[in-house]
Design a protein around this motif. Sequence first.
Motif, PDB file in Angstrom:
ATOM      1  N   LYS A 276       0.890  -1.163   0.000  1.00  0.00           N
ATOM      2  CA  LYS A 276       0.000   0.000   0.000  1.00  0.00           C
ATOM      3  C   LYS A 276       0.920   1.203   0.000  1.00  0.00           C
ATOM      4  O   LYS A 276       1.571   1.516   1.012  1.00  0.00           O
ATOM      5  N   GLY A 277       0.987   1.874  -1.139  1.00  0.00           N
ATOM      6  CA  GLY A 277       2.038   2.852  -1.347  1.00  0.00           C
ATOM      7  C   GLY A 277       1.824   4.213  -0.714  1.00  0.00           C
ATOM      8  O   GLY A 277       2.762   4.991  -0.571  1.00  0.00           O
ATOM      9  N   ASP A 278       0.602   4.510  -0.312  1.00  0.00           N
ATOM     10  CA  ASP A 278       0.304   5.880   0.121  1.00  0.00           C
ATOM     11  C   ASP A 278       0.112   5.989   1.625  1.00  0.00           C
ATOM     12  O   ASP A 278      -0.597   6.865   2.096  1.00  0.00           O
ATOM     13  N   VAL A 279       0.706   5.092   2.409  1.00  0.00           N
ATOM     14  CA  VAL A 279       0.510   5.137   3.860  1.00  0.00           C
ATOM     15  C   VAL A 279       1.843   5.312   4.578  1.00  0.00           C
ATOM     16  O   VAL A 279       2.902   4.993   4.038  1.00  0.00           O
ATOM     17  N   ASN A 280       1.784   5.836   5.799  1.00  0.00           N
ATOM     18  CA  ASN A 280       2.997   5.980   6.596  1.00  0.00           C
ATOM     19  C   ASN A 280       2.969   5.057   7.810  1.00  0.00           C
ATOM     20  O   ASN A 280       3.708   5.214   8.751  1.00  0.00           O
ATOM     21  N   GLN A 281       2.058   4.085   7.761  1.00  0.00           N
ATOM     22  CA  GLN A 281       1.845   3.202   8.903  1.00  0.00           C
ATOM     23  C   GLN A 281       1.545   1.795   8.370  1.00  0.00           C
ATOM     24  O   GLN A 281       0.878   1.653   7.350  1.00  0.00           O
ATOM     25  N   SER A 282       2.019   0.781   9.090  1.00  0.00           N
ATOM     26  CA  SER A 282       1.711  -0.603   8.705  1.00  0.00           C
ATOM     27  C   SER A 282       0.562  -1.131   9.537  1.00  0.00           C
ATOM     28  O   SER A 282       0.514  -0.910  10.745  1.00  0.00           O
ATOM     29  N   ASN A 283      -0.353  -1.841   8.886  1.00  0.00           N
ATOM     30  CA  ASN A 283      -1.398  -2.563   9.599  1.00  0.00           C
ATOM     31  C   ASN A 283      -0.952  -4.018   9.683  1.00  0.00           C
ATOM     32  O   ASN A 283      -0.738  -4.653   8.645  1.00  0.00           O
ATOM     33  N   ILE A 284      -0.841  -4.512  10.902  1.00  0.00           N
ATOM     34  CA  ILE A 284      -0.254  -5.840  11.118  1.00  0.00           C
ATOM     35  C   ILE A 284      -1.289  -6.773  11.741  1.00  0.00           C
ATOM     36  O   ILE A 284      -1.958  -6.413  12.720  1.00  0.00           O
ATOM     37  N   TYR A 285      -1.382  -7.968  11.176  1.00  0.00           N
ATOM     38  CA  TYR A 285      -2.299  -8.988  11.706  1.00  0.00           C
ATOM     39  C   TYR A 285      -1.496 -10.273  11.893  1.00  0.00           C
ATOM     40  O   TYR A 285      -0.754 -10.671  10.994  1.00  0.00           O
ATOM     41  N   LEU A 286      -1.665 -10.917  13.038  1.00  0.00           N
ATOM     42  CA  LEU A 286      -1.008 -12.202  13.277  1.00  0.00           C
ATOM     43  C   LEU A 286      -2.035 -13.162  13.870  1.00  0.00           C
ATOM     44  O   LEU A 286      -2.838 -12.762  14.712  1.00  0.00           O
ATOM     45  N   GLY A 287      -1.966 -14.422  13.473  1.00  0.00           N
ATOM     46  CA  GLY A 287      -2.857 -15.367  14.131  1.00  0.00           C
ATOM     47  C   GLY A 287      -3.064 -16.644  13.373  1.00  0.00           C
ATOM     48  O   GLY A 287      -2.307 -16.983  12.451  1.00  0.00           O
ATOM     49  N   HIS A 288      -4.102 -17.347  13.779  1.00  0.00           N
ATOM     50  CA  HIS A 288      -4.490 -18.612  13.145  1.00  0.00           C
ATOM     51  C   HIS A 288      -5.944 -18.888  13.489  1.00  0.00           C
ATOM     52  O   HIS A 288      -6.639 -18.011  14.024  1.00  0.00           O
ATOM     53  N   ILE A 289      -6.383 -20.091  13.268  1.00  0.00           N
ATOM     54  CA  ILE A 289      -7.780 -20.411  13.518  1.00  0.00           C
ATOM     55  C   ILE A 289      -8.081 -20.341  15.032  1.00  0.00           C
ATOM     56  O   ILE A 289      -7.189 -20.532  15.858  1.00  0.00           O
ATOM     57  N   GLY A 290      -9.339 -20.060  15.363  1.00  0.00           N
ATOM     58  CA  GLY A 290      -9.747 -19.972  16.769  1.00  0.00           C
ATOM     59  C   GLY A 290     -10.643 -21.133  17.168  1.00  0.00           C
ATOM     60  O   GLY A 290     -10.502 -22.242  16.646  1.00  0.00           O
ATOM     61  N   GLY A 291     -11.579 -20.900  18.083  1.00  0.00           N
ATOM     62  CA  GLY A 291     -12.343 -22.008  18.657  1.00  0.00           C
ATOM     63  C   GLY A 291     -13.841 -21.792  18.700  1.00  0.00           C
ATOM     64  O   GLY A 291     -14.382 -20.893  18.049  1.00  0.00           O
ATOM     65  N   LEU A 292     -14.477 -22.644  19.485  1.00  0.00           N
ATOM     66  CA  LEU A 292     -15.933 -22.609  19.642  1.00  0.00           C
ATOM     67  C   LEU A 292     -16.302 -22.209  21.074  1.00  0.00           C
ATOM     68  O   LEU A 292     -15.564 -22.516  22.026  1.00  0.00           O
ATOM     69  N   ILE A 293     -17.451 -21.602  21.231  1.00  0.00           N
ATOM     70  CA  ILE A 293     -17.897 -21.191  22.558  1.00  0.00           C
ATOM     71  C   ILE A 293     -18.162 -22.418  23.438  1.00  0.00           C
ATOM     72  O   ILE A 293     -17.969 -22.373  24.650  1.00  0.00           O
ATOM     73  N   ALA A 294     -18.559 -23.504  22.802  1.00  0.00           N
ATOM     74  CA  ALA A 294     -18.891 -24.699  23.588  1.00  0.00           C
ATOM     75  C   ALA A 294     -17.654 -25.492  24.014  1.00  0.00           C
ATOM     76  O   ALA A 294     -17.786 -26.498  24.714  1.00  0.00           O
TER      77      ALA A 294
END
Lengths: 479, 445
Positions: A276-294
Amino acid sequence: MSIKKTGIIIGCLLMMAMILTPAWAQDVTKLSYPQLNKLEIPKVEKITLKNGIRLYILEDGSLPILEASVRVNCGSYLEPADKVGLAEICGEVMRTGGTSKWSGDKIDEMLEGVGASVETSIGMSSGNASVNALSEHTDLVLEILSEILRRPAFNEDKIELAKVGRRSDISRRNDDPSDIGSREFRKIIYGPESVFARHTEYATINTITRDDLVDFHKKYYHPENVQIALWGDFKRKDIVDKIKNYFGDWQRGDMKVPPPPKVDYKFESKVHYIFKGDVNQSNIYLGHIGGLIADDDYADRIVMNNVLGGGFGSRLFNTVRSKEGLAYTAIGFYTSNFNYPGVFYNYAATKSKSTCKAIIEIIKQIKGIQTDPPTVDEMHFGKDGYLNSFVFNFDTKAKVVNRMMNYDFYGMPEDFLQKEKEKVEGVTPEAVVKAAQRNLHPENLHVLVVGRQEDFDMPLSELGLGPVETIDITIPAEK
Amino acid sequence: MIRYILSTLILISIFLFAGISAAIEFDVKEFALENGLKVLILEDHSAPVVSYIQYYHAGSKNEQLGRTGISHLFEHMFFKGTKMVGPEEHDVIIQSNGGIDNAWTGWDCTCFYENLPSDKLEVAIRLESDRQQNLNLTNETLESEREVVKEERRWRTDNDITGFYGAIAEQIQNFTFVAHPYHWEIIGFMNDLDHITLEDCLIHYRIYYAPNNSVVIIAGDINSAEAMRLMQKYYGSIPSQEPPPAVTVVEPPQEGERRADFHRAAQLPAFAVSYHIPNMSNPEFASLELLNNILFEGRSSRAYKRMIYDEQMAQMVNGEVLTCEQPGWWYMMVRMQEGFTTADGEKALYEEMERLKSELVLEKELLKAKNKVESDLIFGLQTNENRGTDIGYWQVLTGDYHNLYNYLENVKNVTPEQIREAAVKYLDSKNRTVVTLVPLQSEED
């Protein structure tokens, strides 16, 4: 000086100190509190009409208003892959396109003329409607709601308008870096074709016809698939009679709605990059699959989330934001859903030149919670925050009645929340560590960065987190 | 999430419309400590929860060029600890007690709040009174929080083009005001953020964070007498200060349209428009709110219906009459659909405005706008936090929360002639500022 005398002197000094100590200087953890007034949990009445509509009724005369929410058992997961957007457009045009009795514009005038609103939508796993009105307009809004749910006209002009809007959304979808990141991260986790992550394209919008909307509605909008929660200034008998009046002759259908598909996820470590060429900040996401409420360890994960990345005072907040000043927002949650797995995601937005530093710090904290049990203070924070805030689950009628409707839909016991509270009370630091070890996989993270690599503090390839894959987010042209 | 800038306006909340007045009339108990701290209490025993809201009468309007953004930065510094409470510990204590806390900064005020189980009211009073007098300001905490605020600016303003606090909104403020401190966005200019010193923070703290420049609202399941006993216990010994200097700058009249282009990478064009309008205490403000309603609120509103439904030229049209303590601005934003130019959008929008200047609005349409104001008000009154926030906002910015009742009365009594008069007076091209988003991609094409 005798011991006794010393004791008296010390006692006097302590008393003097207490008298001289200003109120603000007293230890805040030693405050003694009065008894909390009894929490009166409002009783929601559940009624099933003969045609299968399930009602959840809660009287509340504190303001002269009526509110309602509707849940319909359907969702965009049921739309064909080549018509992504169908359910969403159906949900919109049910309201805007009018009914067999009134045009959409006429409904706008009728509702807005009295300051009321009836809105509809269809999301990933449910169809929804919401109603707000002064209680004196109860009949008007219930009749409109009934017409919209039962006899939508699907006016062609409004379908075209909705499609124009979706095309415009597609053309703008790469303007905002955080929009790009959250959209693409879901695709990384669930798969680009998954019903939990896929999104519209010009091609899928263009194939949607009025017949598709009519068919979708006809298939799923039947009374046995409908739940209606109502709360506000009414008498129970009156509101039930009115619902029967407007919905009682709605005939049952014969469609059995299939559940959402299973998620097939394979753990792996990989770095994904979007330029993304027009930004001065990085948006960073890290993770994997999650779980169930039960899941059995759901309560342990509640505390784990609070300690790791659940807002102020969490480890991610304290390090990435407060100590390092790397980001305005730094969060991490292992999310859980009722009927399909959530996502373990961590997010931070940081200036380009601290991109890799922030990634390294977040991973350090994820690893840390697998080895370093929460301290006494962290357990206090992680548990008590949940337990002491329990009353806020009941501070509005909307929360109470909508929760009951959702629990009923998913077959959860009515006292699920109370049972979870008891479980959270018993969570130990060891249980938090075990939950982290069981559920978090810092060695197998997907990392996504949206930003300008040329400005980063080091190449993403040097993070040692696996190959770097550049994602092309070019929008397929409209034919 | 945290420490956000005042997002939308805290508009009009507690009014007493005829016919529903009894249902929404609140019993507000008023108190004042000797040091000048004003306390408003609303008892509500429907659930065992309480909201504690503390306003300071200091916002971005109280800043100077070269130090813009200090009010908001200082709001962040308010969480960096006191002599008794460590950095960020305030949040931990509140959350451990089952509460949530946060803060926001506006153009005219700064607000801190805690929502707690009602038995824990004392912890909020204890913590807020502590940081009113014992804030531990250091270079170390200033440096780390400065970086956090700069990240917030990158996120909320630099990299969000059309958001309410985005890049275009900042441009509109910059061009609409040339002298008044509403000229700059609440977040401040990036370069100014780099130059705020510890000394600046200490001065800001001393001048503005005094009990006599503050209002506390307590709303929820509490006993007023007991609450006041605690207020006296914790705040009673805090000395008052000299009143802060008044903001006396008056924006010179605008005598012609101002226009600017804003070039950024984007797919489709958009434009923002502003007009100078009076402050929230002005009787004409009610007419302007209704005018905004007639143009922008709901699918049957004039600009929405024409530009989105009928001519399908815009993806989004929005207008907000901003509630400011001093003469402020009416902010409008339009995002165009593919195939249409901002010139198309401006033409349609101004034509709708001209209709409002030349033709009297029908009684039915005016009544619809009044009903919308009324229903928004009632549905916004369902939590302690909302009630307290709104009452406090009117108290701080107008000097008396009862003014919102006057406002409601004004809304109720607005006539079609007054709507036309307000349109003629304020929707004048000479009073207009326009900022156009020119997509860089289009230029390259």
